[in-house]
Motif scaffolding. Structure first.
Motif, PDB file in Angstrom:
ATOM      1  N   GLY A  35      35.217  67.741  21.113  1.00  0.00           N
ATOM      2  CA  GLY A  35      35.329  67.188  19.782  1.00  0.00           C
ATOM      3  C   GLY A  35      34.954  68.194  18.712  1.00  0.00           C
ATOM      4  N   TRP A  36      35.274  67.838  17.482  1.00  0.00           N
ATOM      5  CA  TRP A  36      34.888  68.618  16.310  1.00  0.00           C
ATOM      6  C   TRP A  36      34.109  67.720  15.357  1.00  0.00           C
ATOM      7  CZ3 TRP A  36      35.506  73.787  15.449  1.00  0.00           C
ATOM      8  CH2 TRP A  36      36.373  74.484  16.287  1.00  0.00           C
ATOM      9  N   PHE A  37      33.043  68.269  14.845  1.00  0.00           N
ATOM     10  CA  PHE A  37      32.255  67.622  13.807  1.00  0.00           C
ATOM     11  C   PHE A  37      32.113  68.617  12.662  1.00  0.00           C
ATOM     12  CE2 PHE A  37      30.603  63.815  15.937  1.00  0.00           C
ATOM     13  CZ  PHE A  37      30.960  64.087  17.244  1.00  0.00           C
ATOM     14  N   ARG A  38      31.724  68.114  11.516  1.00  0.00           N
ATOM     15  CA  ARG A  38      31.463  69.003  10.392  1.00  0.00           C
ATOM     16  C   ARG A  38      30.250  68.515   9.628  1.00  0.00           C
ATOM     17  NH1 ARG A  38      36.750  67.568   6.579  1.00  0.00           N
ATOM     18  NH2 ARG A  38      36.063  65.479   5.906  1.00  0.00           N
ATOM     19  N   GLN A  39      29.600  69.452   8.966  1.00  0.00           N
ATOM     20  CA  GLN A  39      28.410  69.110   8.189  1.00  0.00           C
ATOM     21  C   GLN A  39      28.390  69.925   6.916  1.00  0.00           C
ATOM     22  OE1 GLN A  39      24.699  69.358  10.351  1.00  0.00           O
ATOM     23  NE2 GLN A  39      23.757  67.870   8.975  1.00  0.00           N
ATOM     24  N   PHE A  47      32.034  63.061  12.135  1.00  0.00           N
ATOM     25  CA  PHE A  47      33.047  63.181  13.167  1.00  0.00           C
ATOM     26  C   PHE A  47      34.391  63.574  12.544  1.00  0.00           C
ATOM     27  CE2 PHE A  47      35.342  62.464  16.984  1.00  0.00           C
ATOM     28  CZ  PHE A  47      36.499  61.779  16.645  1.00  0.00           C
ATOM     29  N   VAL A  48      35.064  64.551  13.161  1.00  0.00           N
ATOM     30  CA  VAL A  48      36.368  64.996  12.684  1.00  0.00           C
ATOM     31  C   VAL A  48      37.467  64.564  13.656  1.00  0.00           C
ATOM     32  CG1 VAL A  48      37.804  67.006  12.139  1.00  0.00           C
ATOM     33  CG2 VAL A  48      35.388  66.964  11.455  1.00  0.00           C
ATOM     34  N   ALA A  49      37.345  64.957  14.915  1.00  0.00           N
ATOM     35  CA  ALA A  49      38.372  64.633  15.908  1.00  0.00           C
ATOM     36  C   ALA A  49      37.811  64.881  17.296  1.00  0.00           C
ATOM     37  CB  ALA A  49      39.631  65.474  15.699  1.00  0.00           C
ATOM     38  N   TYR A  59      40.910  60.590  15.607  1.00  0.00           N
ATOM     39  CA  TYR A  59      40.603  61.317  14.391  1.00  0.00           C
ATOM     40  C   TYR A  59      39.717  60.482  13.468  1.00  0.00           C
ATOM     41  CZ  TYR A  59      44.435  64.334  15.836  1.00  0.00           C
ATOM     42  OH  TYR A  59      45.247  65.179  16.550  1.00  0.00           O
ATOM     43  N   GLY A  60      38.876  61.175  12.719  1.00  0.00           N
ATOM     44  CA  GLY A  60      38.116  60.511  11.693  1.00  0.00           C
ATOM     45  C   GLY A  60      39.030  60.101  10.546  1.00  0.00           C
ATOM     46  N   ARG A 104      34.460  59.699  22.268  1.00  0.00           N
ATOM     47  CA  ARG A 104      33.227  59.394  21.549  1.00  0.00           C
ATOM     48  C   ARG A 104      33.267  59.991  20.157  1.00  0.00           C
ATOM     49  NH1 ARG A 104      30.713  55.379  24.406  1.00  0.00           N
ATOM     50  NH2 ARG A 104      30.422  55.969  26.607  1.00  0.00           N
ATOM     51  N   THR A 105      32.775  59.236  19.175  1.00  0.00           N
ATOM     52  CA  THR A 105      32.778  59.711  17.796  1.00  0.00           C
ATOM     53  C   THR A 105      31.384  59.978  17.255  1.00  0.00           C
ATOM     54  OG1 THR A 105      32.751  57.479  16.889  1.00  0.00           O
ATOM     55  CG2 THR A 105      34.913  58.441  17.336  1.00  0.00           C
ATOM     56  N   ALA A 106      30.347  59.598  17.986  1.00  0.00           N
ATOM     57  CA  ALA A 106      28.986  59.819  17.525  1.00  0.00           C
ATOM     58  C   ALA A 106      28.435  61.104  18.124  1.00  0.00           C
ATOM     59  CB  ALA A 106      28.098  58.645  17.918  1.00  0.00           C
TER      60      ALA A 106
END
Length: 123
Positions: A35-39, A47-49, A59-60, A104-106
């Motif tokens: 997955g990809w997250f961003r901050q 959550f991005v994807a 996808y978010g 999973r998105t978390a």
């Protein structure tokens, strides 16, 4: 152990495109979830994807229709194609992975993280 390394970040004007890559090495799980997250500064990790290697991509809401997550031919690389970028997409982007039968998105479901790559979108 699983190691992740992101690449492809940079500076782009609004409306432009970037492609991020994430390469995994070490022990690759059988039910691999990447997955990809961003901050962004002062904000929570978002959550991005995410993609299950056996199938299934999610996808978010803020990126759906603009970003595309795909996998490479080798069982260790994913690509995040980001189009129609907006200034609010500016953040550090992190690749994450774990073993899961579900998408999973978390962030707490992911046990392995890359160091992150900066994406800056200018207006």
């Amino acid at each position: 152990q699983l190691q992740l390394v992101e690449s492809g970040g940079g500076l782009v004007q609004a409306g432009g495109s970037l492609r991020l890559s994430c390469a995994a090495s070490g022990h690759i799980f059988s039910n691999l979830l990447m997955g990809w997250f961003r901050q962004a500064p002062g904000k929570e990790r978002e959550f991005v994807a995410a993609l299950r290697w056996s199938g299934g991509t999610f996808y978010g809401a803020s990126v759906k229709g603009r970003f595309t997550l795909s996998r490479g031919n080798a069982r260790n690389t994913v690509y995040l194609e980001m189009n129609s970028l907006k200034p609010e997409d500016t953040a550090v982007y992190y690749c994450a992975a774990d073993s899961s039968l579900l998408v999973r998105t978390a962030p707490e479901y992911y046990g392995y993280w890359g160091p992150g790559t900066q994406v800056t979108v200018s207006s």
